[in-house]
Write an enzyme that holds these catalytic residues in place. Structure first.
Site, PDB file in Angstrom:
ATOM      1  N   HIS A  74      31.145  75.605 -37.667  1.00  0.00           N
ATOM      2  CA  HIS A  74      30.617  74.239 -37.642  1.00  0.00           C
ATOM      3  C   HIS A  74      29.699  74.078 -36.437  1.00  0.00           C
ATOM      4  O   HIS A  74      30.022  74.526 -35.346  1.00  0.00           O
ATOM      5  CB  HIS A  74      31.749  73.214 -37.539  1.00  0.00           C
ATOM      6  CG  HIS A  74      32.545  73.085 -38.796  1.00  0.00           C
ATOM      7  ND1 HIS A  74      33.339  72.000 -39.067  1.00  0.00           N
ATOM      8  CD2 HIS A  74      32.672  73.902 -39.877  1.00  0.00           C
ATOM      9  CE1 HIS A  74      33.914  72.142 -40.248  1.00  0.00           C
ATOM     10  NE2 HIS A  74      33.529  73.309 -40.759  1.00  0.00           N
ATOM     11  N   TYR A 203      35.614  62.215 -36.486  1.00  0.00           N
ATOM     12  CA  TYR A 203      36.527  61.512 -35.579  1.00  0.00           C
ATOM     13  C   TYR A 203      36.192  60.026 -35.683  1.00  0.00           C
ATOM     14  O   TYR A 203      35.087  59.616 -35.315  1.00  0.00           O
ATOM     15  CB  TYR A 203      36.313  61.975 -34.133  1.00  0.00           C
ATOM     16  CG  TYR A 203      36.839  63.375 -33.835  1.00  0.00           C
ATOM     17  CD1 TYR A 203      36.140  64.507 -34.229  1.00  0.00           C
ATOM     18  CD2 TYR A 203      38.030  63.556 -33.142  1.00  0.00           C
ATOM     19  CE1 TYR A 203      36.615  65.779 -33.949  1.00  0.00           C
ATOM     20  CE2 TYR A 203      38.516  64.828 -32.847  1.00  0.00           C
ATOM     21  CZ  TYR A 203      37.804  65.933 -33.255  1.00  0.00           C
ATOM     22  OH  TYR A 203      38.278  67.193 -32.966  1.00  0.00           O
ATOM     23  N   PRO A 295      45.984  66.657 -29.015  1.00  0.00           N
ATOM     24  CA  PRO A 295      45.131  67.480 -29.886  1.00  0.00           C
ATOM     25  C   PRO A 295      43.706  66.962 -30.107  1.00  0.00           C
ATOM     26  O   PRO A 295      42.904  67.644 -30.732  1.00  0.00           O
ATOM     27  CB  PRO A 295      45.898  67.507 -31.212  1.00  0.00           C
ATOM     28  CG  PRO A 295      46.739  66.284 -31.191  1.00  0.00           C
ATOM     29  CD  PRO A 295      47.076  66.010 -29.759  1.00  0.00           C
ATOM     30  N   LYS A 299      41.963  71.703 -27.928  1.00  0.00           N
ATOM     31  CA  LYS A 299      41.902  72.685 -26.847  1.00  0.00           C
ATOM     32  C   LYS A 299      43.146  73.575 -26.709  1.00  0.00           C
ATOM     33  O   LYS A 299      43.090  74.604 -26.031  1.00  0.00           O
ATOM     34  CB  LYS A 299      41.688  71.972 -25.494  1.00  0.00           C
ATOM     35  CG  LYS A 299      40.297  71.408 -25.311  1.00  0.00           C
ATOM     36  CD  LYS A 299      39.298  72.501 -24.966  1.00  0.00           C
ATOM     37  CE  LYS A 299      37.886  72.132 -25.306  1.00  0.00           C
ATOM     38  NZ  LYS A 299      37.352  72.734 -26.515  1.00  0.00           N
ATOM     39  N   TYR A 387      33.569  70.520 -25.948  1.00  0.00           N
ATOM     40  CA  TYR A 387      34.181  70.758 -27.254  1.00  0.00           C
ATOM     41  C   TYR A 387      34.019  72.218 -27.682  1.00  0.00           C
ATOM     42  O   TYR A 387      34.974  72.859 -28.133  1.00  0.00           O
ATOM     43  CB  TYR A 387      33.575  69.813 -28.305  1.00  0.00           C
ATOM     44  CG  TYR A 387      34.437  69.693 -29.539  1.00  0.00           C
ATOM     45  CD1 TYR A 387      35.276  68.598 -29.734  1.00  0.00           C
ATOM     46  CD2 TYR A 387      34.430  70.687 -30.516  1.00  0.00           C
ATOM     47  CE1 TYR A 387      36.085  68.501 -30.854  1.00  0.00           C
ATOM     48  CE2 TYR A 387      35.240  70.597 -31.635  1.00  0.00           C
ATOM     49  CZ  TYR A 387      36.062  69.497 -31.802  1.00  0.00           C
ATOM     50  OH  TYR A 387      36.867  69.410 -32.907  1.00  0.00           O
TER      51      TYR A 387
HETATM   52  C1  PHB Z   1      42.881  70.539 -37.059  1.00  0.00           C
HETATM   53  O1  PHB Z   1      42.096  70.966 -37.928  1.00  0.00           O
HETATM   54  O2  PHB Z   1      44.103  70.689 -37.175  1.00  0.00           O
HETATM   55  C2  PHB Z   1      42.365  69.799 -35.887  1.00  0.00           C
HETATM   56  C3  PHB Z   1      40.982  69.653 -35.740  1.00  0.00           C
HETATM   57  C4  PHB Z   1      40.491  68.966 -34.643  1.00  0.00           C
HETATM   58  C5  PHB Z   1      41.358  68.422 -33.721  1.00  0.00           C
HETATM   59  C6  PHB Z   1      42.731  68.571 -33.861  1.00  0.00           C
HETATM   60  C7  PHB Z   1      43.236  69.262 -34.952  1.00  0.00           C
HETATM   61  O3  PHB Z   1      40.862  67.722 -32.664  1.00  0.00           O
END
Ligand code: PHB
Ligand code: APR
Length: 394
Positions: A74, A203, A295, A299, A387
């Site tokens: 991505h 997000y 999460p 990280k 990120y």
């Molecule tokens: C996930 O795909 O489990 C995932 C992706 C992004 C995050 C946290 C978990 O910030």
């Protein structure tokens, strides 16, 4: 029964497994002890975002093939608020860098298969793990495997046993400092059998709470919604979860969430945790045993991989040239990146969630931060570089 190894590794999560593989590549023997079964560790759903440094590590270990085939690269994420999506373009902002979506349990499967192919050893289903003499030159681990008590003599012990492990408690309280923050919300995570709704992760900040759209494969999607951390998953029907996702991801254009059967759901707590130092005598902590991040910044797994790279390098220099400098610097070296990730994860979490006690002022602060992040090149570059992951050795 007595056994001997150079490095006794407690925990077969990504940290313990990657360490055993890196040490083996330098001819250093180790033994991995895991208290769960192979089936369990290979099927537990955890995170799924790999920084380039973690991808490089897998490739160096010869584990890149399936990740390249089944993982997805991505080049950005979307921040969505007020019904509008704003793309943070990683490629442009970080000189072509990106992330790879590949589930943590797939990393674990690849590592276990490779280590067992090399002859291991990995002991699964161990019980009653105790550490002895970690402050001396001859530390040992006692454990029970198939009803037999085994005494494992080591040169070093790596505590890679996650947040709920036993290794950390061998550091005397007077020699450690703990930093924690718990957040007044959790994440309800689901797997949904559906095609992807978006090419990149979304997000979303919404007055009903945070939502995240992630992916696992062309037919399986991972999604989260902010919830009460003390809520029971039984209180959430699939229909309720879907309704919340759709409400929080509302969009002024024609975007629609692609839906399908929910195959797994659970609630996870959100916390930040760091122990300093990450070492005591001959015991070295790595990964979740030493630090937890919420999460939101994706990280956790990447920090574990970074610790392990430093630890393996330090142990290799010790065995090849009898140098102890890197071992002595291990904690300090790792903690610099750990605290950067702690800050980034706390910042993302604070910007994107609804806090139970927030007032109109705090909500305006969040909105101001979101608007700045998506409209200023400097602010979006800061999000992007954190990120995708700062370079190894940063
Ligand atoms: C996930 O795909 O489990 C995932 C992706 C992004 C995050 C946290 C978990 O910030
Ligand atoms: N004895 C042996 N093994 C143990 C013990 C014990 N007493 N306690 C825990 N373990 C095992 C767990 O069963 C688990 O398999 O240690 C392993 C720790 O693995 P993780 O929790 O996955 O931690 P780590 O390897 O540090 O991975 C980093 O990144 O995405 C994040 O939190 C996520 O797990 C992830 C982490």
């Amino acid at each position: 029964m007595n056994m001997r190894t150079r490095v006794g590794i407690i925990g077969a999560g990504p940290a313990g497994l990657l360490l055993s593989l890196l040490l083996a590549a330098d001819g250093i023997d180790s033994v991995v002890l895991e208290n769960r079964s192979r089936e369990e560790i290979e099927s537990t759903i955890r995170a799924g975002v790999l920084e380039q440094g973690t991808v490089d590590l897998m490739e160096e270990l010869g584990l890149g093939e399936r990740m390249q085939r089944e993982g997805a690269i991505h080049h950005g994420i979307e921040l969505r608020f007020d019904g509008e999506g704003h793309r943070i373009d990683f490629s442009t902002l970080t000189n072509g860098r990106g992330i790879t979506l590949y589930a943590q349990h797939e990393v674990v499967k690849d590592c276990v298969a490779e280590r067992l192919k090399q002859g291991g050893p990995i002991f699964f289903n161990v019980k009653d793990v105790h550490l002895y003499n970690v402050a001396s030159d001859q530390p040992s681990i006692q454990f029970v495997h198939e009803d037999e008590t085994i005494e494992l003599q080591c040169d070093f012990i790596a505590g890679c046993d996650g947040f709920h492990g036993v290794a950390r408690s061998s550091i005397p309280e007077a020699k450690q400092k703990i930093f924690t923050r718990s957040y007044p919300f959790g994440w309800l995570g689901i797997l949904m059998q559906a095609p992807p709704s978006s090419k990149e992760l979304i997000y979303a900040y919404h007055e009903r709470g945070f939502a995240l759209v992630s992916t696992r494969s062309p037919t399986l999607q991972r999604m989260y919604i902010q919830c009460d951390p003390l809520d029971a998953i039984e209180n959430w029907s699939d229909a309720m979860i879907l309704e919340e996702l759709q409400a929080r991801l509302e969009s002024k254009d024609n975007w629609q969430l692609k839906v399908g059967p929910v195959s797994q759901k659970s609630i996870l707590a959100m916390r930040s945790f760091v122990i300093e130092p990450m070492q005591y005598g001959r015991l070295f902590l790595a990964g979740d045993a030493a630090h937890i991040v919420p999460p939101t910044g994706a990280k956790g797994l990447n920090l574990a991989a970074n610790d392990i790279r430093h630890l393996a390098h330090a142990l290799t220099l010790y065995y090849k040239r009898n140098e102890t400098d890197l071992l002595e610097a291990y904690s300090k070296t790792c903690l610099r990146r750990v605290w950067r990730a702690e800050h980034f994860s706390w910042w993302m979490t604070s910007m994107l969630h609804r806090f139970p006690d927030d007032d109109a002022f705090q909500q305006r602060m969040q909105r101001a931060q979101l608007e700045y992040t998506v409209s200023s090149q400097a602010a979006s570059a800061s999000l992007a570089e954190n990120y995708v992951g700062l370079p190894f050795g940063w």
